[in-house]
Scaffold this motif. Sequence first.
Motif, PDB file in Angstrom:
ATOM      1  N   ARG A   1     -13.848   8.497 -33.241  1.00 39.08           N
ATOM      2  CA  ARG A   1     -12.742   9.421 -32.994  1.00 39.08           C
ATOM      3  C   ARG A   1     -12.353   9.398 -31.518  1.00 39.08           C
ATOM      4  O   ARG A   1     -11.173   9.324 -31.167  1.00 39.08           O
ATOM      5  CB  ARG A   1     -13.152  10.830 -33.431  1.00 39.08           C
ATOM      6  N   MET A   2     -13.351   9.446 -30.647  1.00 39.77           N
ATOM      7  CA  MET A   2     -13.055   9.460 -29.214  1.00 39.77           C
ATOM      8  C   MET A   2     -12.622   8.085 -28.721  1.00 39.77           C
ATOM      9  O   MET A   2     -11.752   7.970 -27.846  1.00 39.77           O
ATOM     10  CB  MET A   2     -14.282   9.961 -28.437  1.00 39.77           C
ATOM     11  N   THR A   3     -13.201   7.024 -29.279  1.00 39.12           N
ATOM     12  CA  THR A   3     -12.838   5.671 -28.878  1.00 39.12           C
ATOM     13  C   THR A   3     -11.390   5.371 -29.245  1.00 39.12           C
ATOM     14  O   THR A   3     -10.608   4.858 -28.427  1.00 39.12           O
ATOM     15  CB  THR A   3     -13.770   4.651 -29.561  1.00 39.12           C
ATOM     16  N   LEU A   4     -10.994   5.676 -30.471  1.00 38.38           N
ATOM     17  CA  LEU A   4      -9.632   5.403 -30.918  1.00 38.38           C
ATOM     18  C   LEU A   4      -8.624   6.291 -30.209  1.00 38.38           C
ATOM     19  O   LEU A   4      -7.502   5.856 -29.919  1.00 38.38           O
ATOM     20  CB  LEU A   4      -9.533   5.590 -32.433  1.00 38.38           C
ATOM     21  N   SER A   5      -9.017   7.521 -29.923  1.00 36.21           N
ATOM     22  CA  SER A   5      -8.123   8.400 -29.172  1.00 36.21           C
ATOM     23  C   SER A   5      -7.817   7.821 -27.801  1.00 36.21           C
ATOM     24  O   SER A   5      -6.665   7.822 -27.352  1.00 36.21           O
ATOM     25  CB  SER A   5      -8.764   9.788 -29.040  1.00 36.21           C
ATOM     26  N   GLY A   6      -8.850   7.306 -27.126  1.00 31.92           N
ATOM     27  CA  GLY A   6      -8.636   6.693 -25.820  1.00 31.92           C
ATOM     28  C   GLY A   6      -7.757   5.464 -25.889  1.00 31.92           C
ATOM     29  O   GLY A   6      -6.907   5.239 -25.016  1.00 31.92           O
ATOM     30  N   PHE A   7      -7.943   4.666 -26.937  1.00 32.07           N
ATOM     31  CA  PHE A   7      -7.166   3.428 -27.067  1.00 32.07           C
ATOM     32  C   PHE A   7      -5.697   3.726 -27.345  1.00 32.07           C
ATOM     33  O   PHE A   7      -4.805   3.222 -26.651  1.00 32.07           O
ATOM     34  CB  PHE A   7      -7.752   2.574 -28.187  1.00 32.07           C
ATOM     35  N   TYR A   8      -5.430   4.556 -28.339  1.00 35.88           N
ATOM     36  CA  TYR A   8      -4.050   4.757 -28.771  1.00 35.88           C
ATOM     37  C   TYR A   8      -3.288   5.793 -27.959  1.00 35.88           C
ATOM     38  O   TYR A   8      -2.125   6.066 -28.262  1.00 35.88           O
ATOM     39  CB  TYR A   8      -4.015   5.107 -30.258  1.00 35.88           C
ATOM     40  N   SER A   9      -3.901   6.338 -26.929  1.00 40.56           N
ATOM     41  CA  SER A   9      -3.156   7.183 -25.999  1.00 40.56           C
ATOM     42  C   SER A   9      -2.608   6.382 -24.826  1.00 40.56           C
ATOM     43  O   SER A   9      -1.930   6.935 -23.962  1.00 40.56           O
ATOM     44  CB  SER A   9      -4.063   8.304 -25.473  1.00 40.56           C
ATOM     45  N   HIS A  10      -2.877   5.076 -24.814  1.00 40.30           N
ATOM     46  CA  HIS A  10      -2.493   4.235 -23.674  1.00 40.30           C
ATOM     47  C   HIS A  10      -1.222   3.448 -23.978  1.00 40.30           C
ATOM     48  O   HIS A  10      -1.052   2.911 -25.079  1.00 40.30           O
ATOM     49  CB  HIS A  10      -3.633   3.263 -23.366  1.00 40.30           C
ATOM     50  N   PRO A  11      -0.283   3.375 -23.027  1.00 38.65           N
ATOM     51  CA  PRO A  11       0.971   2.658 -23.264  1.00 38.65           C
ATOM     52  C   PRO A  11       0.803   1.194 -23.666  1.00 38.65           C
ATOM     53  O   PRO A  11       1.662   0.649 -24.377  1.00 38.65           O
ATOM     54  CB  PRO A  11       1.708   2.777 -21.913  1.00 38.65           C
TER      55      PRO A  11
END
Length: 248
Positions: A186-196
Amino acid sequence: MADTSRPDHLPNLRPDRQPPHPSWLPKQRRGITPQMIGRYPDYDVLETTDSWDEATKKVVLARLEPPGPLRFFGPDEEPCLRAFCDTVLAQDREPRVPVPESVDSKLADGRLDGYQYAGMPDDRDTWRLVLRGLDETASRRYGKSSFADADPETREAIVDQFAQGDLDGGAWERLNVKRAWSVCMRMTLSGFYSHPWAWNEIGFGGPAYPRGFMRLGGATGPASAREPFETPGATDEDPVRVVRNGEL
């Protein structure tokens, strides 16, 4: 580039049941994507920044700043953290979305999800136990000095066992392994898909405030269904339909 209109590129129809390496995707021509490949090679979400308000622009552009040193994880944990994030996100060369730094920053600042699974430790403790468990598994099951020092195939095998909850002994005994997988992903994907850069990879239009959206047909539909700033994908098939057809 592979012909993705044919379902034989799907994992369940391939002889080894594994997806092709992401390198089959076209090279990015505008903007930046992870590893400079993606489905939308002529799309750059940052070309729409003039349509964002100042607060939105400040938040999003800050994610492009060079990441600083880790503050939560120690030097002995950092290699495993980076290897785990690279493996689950298939980021095996630069440019990489700095997901380890995103995870570290949230944990260091206590910006957690606001809830915790029953029977699980604090997310910060879960992460430390997971990294310890990955190193222990690499050593005990595969004879490697650490998870970070393992070859890609070994890392992927361990990650697959982690996802299935098929890990035990050592640090894993203090965790519900499947729940721990959910916490970390959950935290890994959140970090990835919050990036332009990830937005460029998937053709996401970025913040819609105050611009809003004019059309709701999706970037893979006909030109009339796309926003003026969107570009067509490298292939024309509907990926959801292809996956469904491949699973039947």
